[in-house]
Write a protein that holds these residues in place. Structure first.
Motif, PDB file in Angstrom:
ATOM      1  N   GLN A 243       0.934  -1.171   0.185  1.00 22.16           N
ATOM      2  CA  GLN A 243      -0.108  -0.066  -0.007  1.00 22.16           C
ATOM      3  C   GLN A 243       0.846   1.253  -0.056  1.00 22.16           C
ATOM      4  O   GLN A 243       0.486   2.229  -0.637  1.00 22.16           O
ATOM      5  CB  GLN A 243      -1.152  -0.239   0.980  1.00 22.16           C
ATOM      6  CG  GLN A 243      -2.030  -1.104   1.178  1.00 22.16           C
ATOM      7  CD  GLN A 243      -2.824  -1.063   2.303  1.00 22.16           C
ATOM      8  OE1 GLN A 243      -2.348  -0.319   3.473  1.00 22.16           O
ATOM      9  NE2 GLN A 243      -3.849  -2.028   2.422  1.00 22.16           N
TER      10      GLN A 243
ATOM     11  N   ASN B  47       0.315   3.978  -3.071  1.00 22.25           N
ATOM     12  CA  ASN B  47       0.096   5.259  -2.952  1.00 22.25           C
ATOM     13  C   ASN B  47       0.912   6.095  -1.766  1.00 22.25           C
ATOM     14  O   ASN B  47       0.355   6.357  -0.570  1.00 22.25           O
ATOM     15  CB  ASN B  47      -1.354   5.429  -2.655  1.00 22.25           C
ATOM     16  CG  ASN B  47      -2.081   6.893  -2.587  1.00 22.25           C
ATOM     17  OD1 ASN B  47      -1.444   7.853  -2.700  1.00 22.25           O
ATOM     18  ND2 ASN B  47      -3.335   6.877  -2.841  1.00 22.25           N
TER      19      ASN B  47
ATOM     20  N   ARG C 239       2.113   9.109  -1.032  1.00 20.42           N
ATOM     21  CA  ARG C 239       1.420  10.350  -0.147  1.00 20.42           C
ATOM     22  C   ARG C 239       0.202  10.122   0.718  1.00 20.42           C
ATOM     23  O   ARG C 239       0.413  10.490   1.878  1.00 20.42           O
ATOM     24  CB  ARG C 239       1.042  11.493  -1.210  1.00 20.42           C
ATOM     25  CG  ARG C 239       0.377  12.685  -0.490  1.00 20.42           C
ATOM     26  CD  ARG C 239       0.165  13.645  -1.491  1.00 20.42           C
ATOM     27  NE  ARG C 239      -0.413  14.835  -0.532  1.00 20.42           N
ATOM     28  CZ  ARG C 239      -0.410  16.082  -0.983  1.00 20.42           C
ATOM     29  NH1 ARG C 239       0.339  16.733  -2.169  1.00 20.42           N
ATOM     30  NH2 ARG C 239      -0.915  17.146  -0.165  1.00 20.42           N
ATOM     31  N   LEU C 240      -0.820   9.291   0.347  1.00 20.14           N
ATOM     32  CA  LEU C 240      -1.909   8.715   1.423  1.00 20.14           C
ATOM     33  C   LEU C 240      -1.429   8.264   2.421  1.00 20.14           C
ATOM     34  O   LEU C 240      -1.649   8.664   3.573  1.00 20.14           O
ATOM     35  CB  LEU C 240      -3.047   8.157   0.444  1.00 20.14           C
ATOM     36  CG  LEU C 240      -4.035   7.654   1.245  1.00 20.14           C
ATOM     37  CD1 LEU C 240      -4.768   8.661   1.939  1.00 20.14           C
ATOM     38  CD2 LEU C 240      -4.990   6.663   0.403  1.00 20.14           C
ATOM     39  N   GLU C 241      -0.676   7.126   2.267  1.00 22.18           N
ATOM     40  CA  GLU C 241      -0.145   6.311   3.441  1.00 22.18           C
ATOM     41  C   GLU C 241       0.857   6.897   4.242  1.00 22.18           C
ATOM     42  O   GLU C 241       0.762   6.904   5.421  1.00 22.18           O
ATOM     43  CB  GLU C 241       0.474   5.093   2.920  1.00 22.18           C
ATOM     44  CG  GLU C 241      -0.254   4.038   2.065  1.00 22.18           C
ATOM     45  CD  GLU C 241      -1.291   3.545   2.855  1.00 22.18           C
ATOM     46  OE1 GLU C 241      -1.136   3.531   3.951  1.00 22.18           O
ATOM     47  OE2 GLU C 241      -2.541   3.516   2.257  1.00 22.18           O
TER      48      GLU C 241
END
Length: 423
Positions: A192, A196, A198-200
């Motif tokens: 994960q 992604n 930035r999101l993580e």
């Protein structure tokens, strides 16, 4: 500036087995203005290792063993370890903008109980990766360094092998440790993270109690900063991280061509299907079953895990609990304190009385431990002496003692006669 406190506030342990992607995650996190990280530390392992009876070039192995086991109560040693660690941690923060520290040390699975006792309030980030990808990464790195990584030969070998311990015992230690959700624990899947970043990283920053700083996940943009120069100067960790400027997904499925069908089957049988599903890799398990044509049992190879565990504990002298869970000892201890407090409740000064009783109990326990160690040493020496005393040696000793008494008697008699002649 408020730094790391005695309970471990503002300290972050990044926990994973080797080859899980922890170098990548640390390269990202160290770009945050409030976070300090080096590639790897490992020094808490050395602190825990201090009382072990290793042979040292300057000697004193037996003396050190007796000192730590017979003289220094475990509580005192842990207090000293905590103080030393705090000096190191907070010393690293001095002169920086950071007020939080990341201790990334993949083999901390060997001292989880020790970490919990030293710093129960520290945050713990558990970086999880597909076990087959971990094995593939080990194989890739060893091929790069012209090293040997023969999984079929080494996994079942009767000889101790640290890498084989990592991919078996280490995985299970972390899986048991983080089995129960905890507010101080944050599981993060490598797949994960690279899908992604930035999101993580935003979600991870929220867990750490800090604001996300835009662009920190693009670690290549920070390569020329003094902070990054210090970070990469150690030369530890993943040698492939600096080949890229940001996270990528190239290695997510690489296990399918890096590992042979035989290696996939052997490893999946060794750790069992249940662990794949527990870690969130049921899909990878299905792919492995399609590749090998084998339906894997839920249970791992218990004999293999037991042997690898025994080998490590025997080699290191460490101790740990089977299926230990995060802060298990501290939760039990806090429950004990609550029970004692309610049992000894009094109208006046109850807290002071309870703490005095607790301190007294701890001192008695410490003295009992020291006495037990002394008694064990005495019995060991007696047994050793008895082994060396051959019956013929006993006869010779009694014969010599009898001759010595006769000689002493004659000498004393002659001395008496000489004195009498002089008077």
């Amino acid at each position: 500036m408020c730094l790391i406190d005695k309970q471990g506030g503002k300290l972050v342990f990044l926990l994973s087995v080797p080859r899980s992607g922890s170098s990548l995650l640390t390269a990202i996190l160290q770009n945050h203005s409030r976070l300090f990280a080096t590639q790897e530390m490992w020094f808490l392992l050395s602190l825990y290792d201090l009382p072990q009876s290793h042979t040292r070039p300057y000697g004193g192995t037996g003396i050190l063993r007796q000192f730590f086991k017979g003289m220094v109560p475990p509580q005192v040693l842990e207090q000293a370890s905590r103080s030393y660690a705090l000096e190191i941690y907070n010393g690293l923060l001095q002169g920086t903008t950071a007020d939080m520290l990341i201790d990334k040390s993949p083999r901390y699975y060997a001292v989880l109980e020790f970490l919990d006792r030293l710093f129960p309030a520290a945050r713990r980030v558990w970086l999880i990766r597909n076990p087959l990808s971990i094995v593939a990464s080990f194989k890739k790195v060893n091929q790069l360094r012209s090293g040997n990584f023969n999984l079929p030969k080494e996994l079942g070998s009767p000889h101790f092998n640290m890498k084989m311990t990592d991919i078996t015992v280490g995985l299970f230690r972390y899986a048991h440790y983080f089995a129960t959700p905890h507010p101080l624990a944050y599981p993060l899947m490598y797949e994960q993270l690279v899908a992604n970043p930035r999101l993580e990283i935003e979600k991870l920053c929220h867990f750490l109690g800090i604001h996300y700083e835009p662009g920190m996940e693009r670690y290549g943009n920070f390569a020329d900063t003094p902070q990054s120069s210090l970070f990469y100067s150690m030369g530890a960790g993943d040698p492939f991280v600096m080949e890229h400027e940001q996270a990528h997904q190239n290695s997510v499925h690489s296990w399918q061509h890096l590992l042979s069908t035989m290696e996939i089957e052997l490893y999946c049988r060794s750790i069992g299907a249940r662990l794949f599903r527990q870690l969130g890799y049921g899909e990878a398990l299905e792919q492995a079953e399609q590749i090998t044509g084998v339906r894997f049992e839920d249970e791992p190879d218990v004999e293999l895990l037991s042997r690898r565990t025994h080998q490590f504990l025997q080699q290191s002298g460490f101790e740990w609990k089977a299926t230990y869970r995060m802060l298990e000892e501290q939760d039990a201890y806090n429950k004990e304190l609550t029970t004692i407090a309610s049992h000894h409740a009094a109208p006046h000064n109850s807290d002071r009385m309870d703490m005095a009783q607790i301190v007294s109990d701890r001192r008695i326990q410490s003295l009992e431990n020291r006495l037990a160690h002394s008694l064990e040493e005495r019995n060991r020496l007696i047994a050793q002496l008895q082994r060396y005393q051959h019956p013929s040696q006993g006869i010779r000793f009694r014969f010599f003692a009898r001759k010595l008494r006769n000689w002493a008697s004659v000498w004393l008699s002659s001395m008496g006669k000489e004195k009498g002649g002089r008077t």
